[in-house]
Design a protein around this motif. Structure first.
Motif, short mmCIF file in Angstrom:
data_model
loop_
_atom_site.label_atom_id
_atom_site.label_comp_id
_atom_site.label_asym_id
_atom_site.label_seq_id
_atom_site.Cartn_x
_atom_site.Cartn_y
_atom_site.Cartn_z
N LEU A 97 -24.68 32.05 8.09
CA LEU A 97 -25.83 31.56 8.86
C LEU A 97 -25.38 30.32 9.62
N ASP A 98 -25.80 30.21 10.87
CA ASP A 98 -25.45 29.06 11.71
C ASP A 98 -26.73 28.56 12.37
N LEU A 99 -27.26 27.45 11.85
CA LEU A 99 -28.52 26.90 12.33
C LEU A 99 -28.28 25.80 13.35
N GLN A 100 -29.19 25.69 14.29
CA GLN A 100 -29.14 24.62 15.29
C GLN A 100 -29.78 23.38 14.68
N VAL A 101 -28.97 22.38 14.36
CA VAL A 101 -29.48 21.22 13.63
C VAL A 101 -29.24 19.93 14.39
N SER A 102 -30.13 18.98 14.17
CA SER A 102 -29.88 17.59 14.54
C SER A 102 -29.12 16.96 13.39
N ASN A 103 -27.97 16.34 13.68
CA ASN A 103 -27.10 15.89 12.59
C ASN A 103 -26.78 14.41 12.64
N SER A 104 -27.59 13.63 13.33
CA SER A 104 -27.35 12.19 13.39
C SER A 104 -27.61 11.54 12.04
N THR A 105 -26.65 10.77 11.56
CA THR A 105 -26.76 9.98 10.33
C THR A 105 -27.16 10.87 9.14
N ASP A 106 -28.37 10.71 8.59
CA ASP A 106 -28.78 11.48 7.41
C ASP A 106 -29.30 12.87 7.74
N ARG A 107 -29.53 13.17 9.01
CA ARG A 107 -30.09 14.47 9.38
C ARG A 107 -29.04 15.57 9.31
N GLY A 108 -29.54 16.81 9.27
CA GLY A 108 -28.65 17.96 9.27
C GLY A 108 -29.20 19.07 8.40
N LEU A 109 -28.31 19.95 7.97
CA LEU A 109 -28.65 20.98 6.99
C LEU A 109 -28.47 20.35 5.61
N LEU A 110 -29.59 20.10 4.91
CA LEU A 110 -29.58 19.15 3.80
C LEU A 110 -29.83 19.75 2.42
N GLY A 111 -30.32 20.97 2.32
CA GLY A 111 -30.64 21.48 1.00
C GLY A 111 -30.70 22.99 0.94
N ILE A 112 -30.41 23.53 -0.25
CA ILE A 112 -30.51 24.97 -0.50
C ILE A 112 -30.93 25.18 -1.94
N VAL A 113 -31.81 26.14 -2.17
CA VAL A 113 -32.21 26.52 -3.52
C VAL A 113 -32.66 27.97 -3.49
N LYS A 114 -32.36 28.70 -4.54
CA LYS A 114 -32.82 30.08 -4.61
C LYS A 114 -34.07 30.17 -5.49
N HIS A 115 -34.85 31.19 -5.24
CA HIS A 115 -36.11 31.41 -5.96
C HIS A 115 -35.81 31.80 -7.42
N PRO A 116 -36.69 31.43 -8.37
CA PRO A 116 -36.47 31.84 -9.76
C PRO A 116 -36.35 33.34 -9.94
N ASP A 169 -25.05 40.14 2.69
CA ASP A 169 -24.13 39.83 3.78
C ASP A 169 -24.65 38.73 4.70
N GLU A 170 -25.97 38.58 4.78
CA GLU A 170 -26.54 37.61 5.72
C GLU A 170 -27.94 37.22 5.27
N PHE A 171 -28.47 36.15 5.92
CA PHE A 171 -29.83 35.71 5.69
C PHE A 171 -30.73 36.24 6.80
N ILE A 172 -31.84 36.87 6.42
CA ILE A 172 -32.75 37.48 7.39
C ILE A 172 -34.19 37.07 7.07
N ASN A 173 -35.11 37.48 7.91
CA ASN A 173 -36.56 37.32 7.70
C ASN A 173 -36.96 35.88 7.39
N PRO A 174 -36.69 34.93 8.30
CA PRO A 174 -37.08 33.54 8.04
C PRO A 174 -38.60 33.37 8.00
N LEU A 175 -39.07 32.56 7.06
CA LEU A 175 -40.48 32.24 6.93
C LEU A 175 -40.61 30.73 6.77
#
Length: 535
Positions: free
Chosen positions: A49-68, A104-110
């Protein structure tokens, strides 16, 4: 202890998650500045997955967690800063999005949650938060820093600087897995939706959140300004952590530029209905920049490491270990630290166990029971383990038709050596709130056996071979329930206990819903005459 690199060559990684609880060689890693999620499997790295992020200082892609329930629904949650014009400084919002993993990939964003740039408030590129966790209540907890909002000259509720205007950030959110607000949140009656989502407020920023496996209580690290970093725990929702007016213990009257060098106390805070103030469990007067925190429950580790809190920092590249009190609501501290404050550099060193581990932003335990650390500065994942690790049996028990958490349910494992036919002494332990367990096994060999949890009948363990320093991951599913007296057979004795305790919260409550009733009676009758497996 020793350590080794597992993965190298990453670009500013910030969080990671094991894809399967059973496999320590497969994981996702989020890269803060690139916005990429990388899938790692047996050492092979690829972008999924390649997301368009703002990455100045503390910003960016910052967290990931899977559902129980990831094994069933394949849901994974990502926290990131969006950019309207591509990677860089331009910032539109911070958001949490739920994706579906296909293998293989991440789909169906909500979209689950989002906070936008606000022309009426500061929109600082520091203090973005981003770490997430699912709690024992199966709710999603999201850390959001204050984004420099709510300063005294532009006050807001969450920063304790205005009675009615919300900033929308600066706390720990608690949401349902679809992004809706739980009806039992502490501020659910507030007029502002952003406040209704809050579980805690008065938080400056945090990079570490963890639910104690032995109690289910939420712990988090909090980063102070020029002084006063903290470790906090939240036993119930509604906690006001004190920022922007208070950092460190209230009695220390902390002064810093953000509070106009003024000694405030808890009575000066913006106390919403159902809120409460609580001093930190531990504080540092000289800031260290605490980051990740993790409780050590793996049987690979013993002595001071076992059952205690492990933590990392960014300012001194340190690793720390805090021994838990018996009630697990604080630390065992004595001497200069008995006041729960590291007042100087010498006291800061008293809980240090490692140095030169630059900016470890995430810590997790693999199926092998070893500790995996994500090195943000060095772009790597490394593994900490004992020099000569003991063999272990790790796993997760799934309990059919059990209403409560499996927290502290007894587990017994019996093993027979297939070569010598020796029946080893029972291995006894308890489950954590997720149903996980970790126990030390006999020296390497080929074994079979049985595993029993609570009032469920024991299940067989198929033959396996365990190396001298190895591990086996077990995932037993328990269905037959009703062995109230623990003799591994459901019979008249169990039925009698249920009938005698009917209408109470006594021993006959085999489904864990807090009362012995017709449901428990039906469970015992359904399993009547069945017996567990004995090795």
């Amino acid at each position: 202890m020793t350590w080794e690199n597992v993965v190298t060559g990453l670009s500013n990684p910030i969080n990671f998650e094991f894809v399967s609880d059973k496999n320590p060689t497969e994981m996702w890693v989020t890269e803060k500045n690139t916005g990429r999620v990388k899938h790692i499997f047996n050492g092979t790295v690829r972008i999924v997955l390649d997301l368009q992020v703002s990455n100045s200082t503390d910003r960016g892609l910052l967290g990931i967690v899977k559902h129980p329930d990831f094994e069933q629904n394949r849901w994974v949650y990502l926290y990131y800063s969006t950019s309207p014009s591509g990677e860089g400084a331009d910032w539109l919002s911070n958001r949490v999005v739920r994706f579906e993993w296909t293998g293989d990939e991440f789909i169906n964003p909500l979209l689950i949650w989002e906070t936008f740039t606000d022309p009426n408030q500061p929109n600082g590129n520091w203090h973005q938060g981003g770490v997430m966790a699912f709690g024992p209540d199966r709710k999603l907890y999201i850390v959001t820093g204050d984004l420099h909002r709510g300063r005294i000259w532009a006050g807001r509720i969450e920063q304790n600087t205005h009675a009615t205007l919300p900033s929308g950030v600066g706390g720990i959110l608690r949401l349902n897995d679809d992004g809706t607000t739980p009806s039992d949140n502490p501020f659910v009656s507030h007029s502002a939706e952003s406040i209704r989502r809050m579980w805690t407020y008065g938080l400056r920023n945090s990079f570490g959140i963890e639910f104690d496996p032995r109690t289910g209580i939420l712990w988090y690290t909090e980063n102070g300004p020029d002084f006063w970093d903290e470790i906090n725990y939240v036993e119930r929702g509604g906690m006001n952590s004190g920022w922007l007016l208070i950092m460190g213990p209230d009695s220390r009257d902390a002064r810093y530029p953000e509070n106009n060098q003024t000694a405030f106390n808890a009575s000066n805070l913006v106390n919403l209905p159902n809120s409460y103030y609580q001093d930190p469990v531990f504080s540092w007067y000289n800031t260290i920049g605490p980051i990740a925190c993790k409780f050590i429950t793996s049987a690979r580790f013993s002595g001071d490491w076992s059952e205690n809190l492990f933590m990392t920092d960014t300012n001194t590249a340190g690793l720390y270990l805090f021994k838990m009190r018996p009630d697990r609501k604080g630390f065992l501290l004595d001497g200069p630290l008995s006041d729960q404050v590291a007042d100087n550099l010498a006291e800061r060193e008293m809980n240090r166990i490692g140095s030169t581990f630059w900016t470890i932003t995430d810590v997790k335990f693999g199926a092998d029971g070893f500790m995996y650390l994500l090195g943000h500065a060095h772009g790597r994942i490394l593994r900490i383990r004992p020099v000569s690790p003991p063999p272990v049996l790790n796993g997760k028990a799934v309990l059919e038709n059990y209403a409560a958490l499996p927290l502290n349910m007894p587990i017994t494992i019996r093993l027979r050596n297939e070569t010598t036919n020796e029946l080893h002494d029972p291995i006894n332990s308890v489950l954590d709130w997720k149903g996980n367990f970790s126990v030390r096994a006999p020296s390497g060999g080929t074994f079979s056996g049985s595993i029993k949890v609570g009032t469920y009948l024991s299940q067989s363990i198929e033959e396996f071979t365990l190396a001298a320093n190895g591990y086996i991951y077990l995932d037993p599913a328990f269905g037959a329930n009703g062995d109230v007296n623990g003799d591994d057979i459901v019979d008249d004795a169990d039925l009698l206990i249920v009938l005698e305790s009917f209408g109470t919260d006594g021993l006959g409550d085999v489904n864990g819903d807090g009362i012995v009733d017709d449901l428990d009676l039906a469970i015992v009758l359904e399993s009547f005459g069945l017996a567990g497996h004995q090795p």
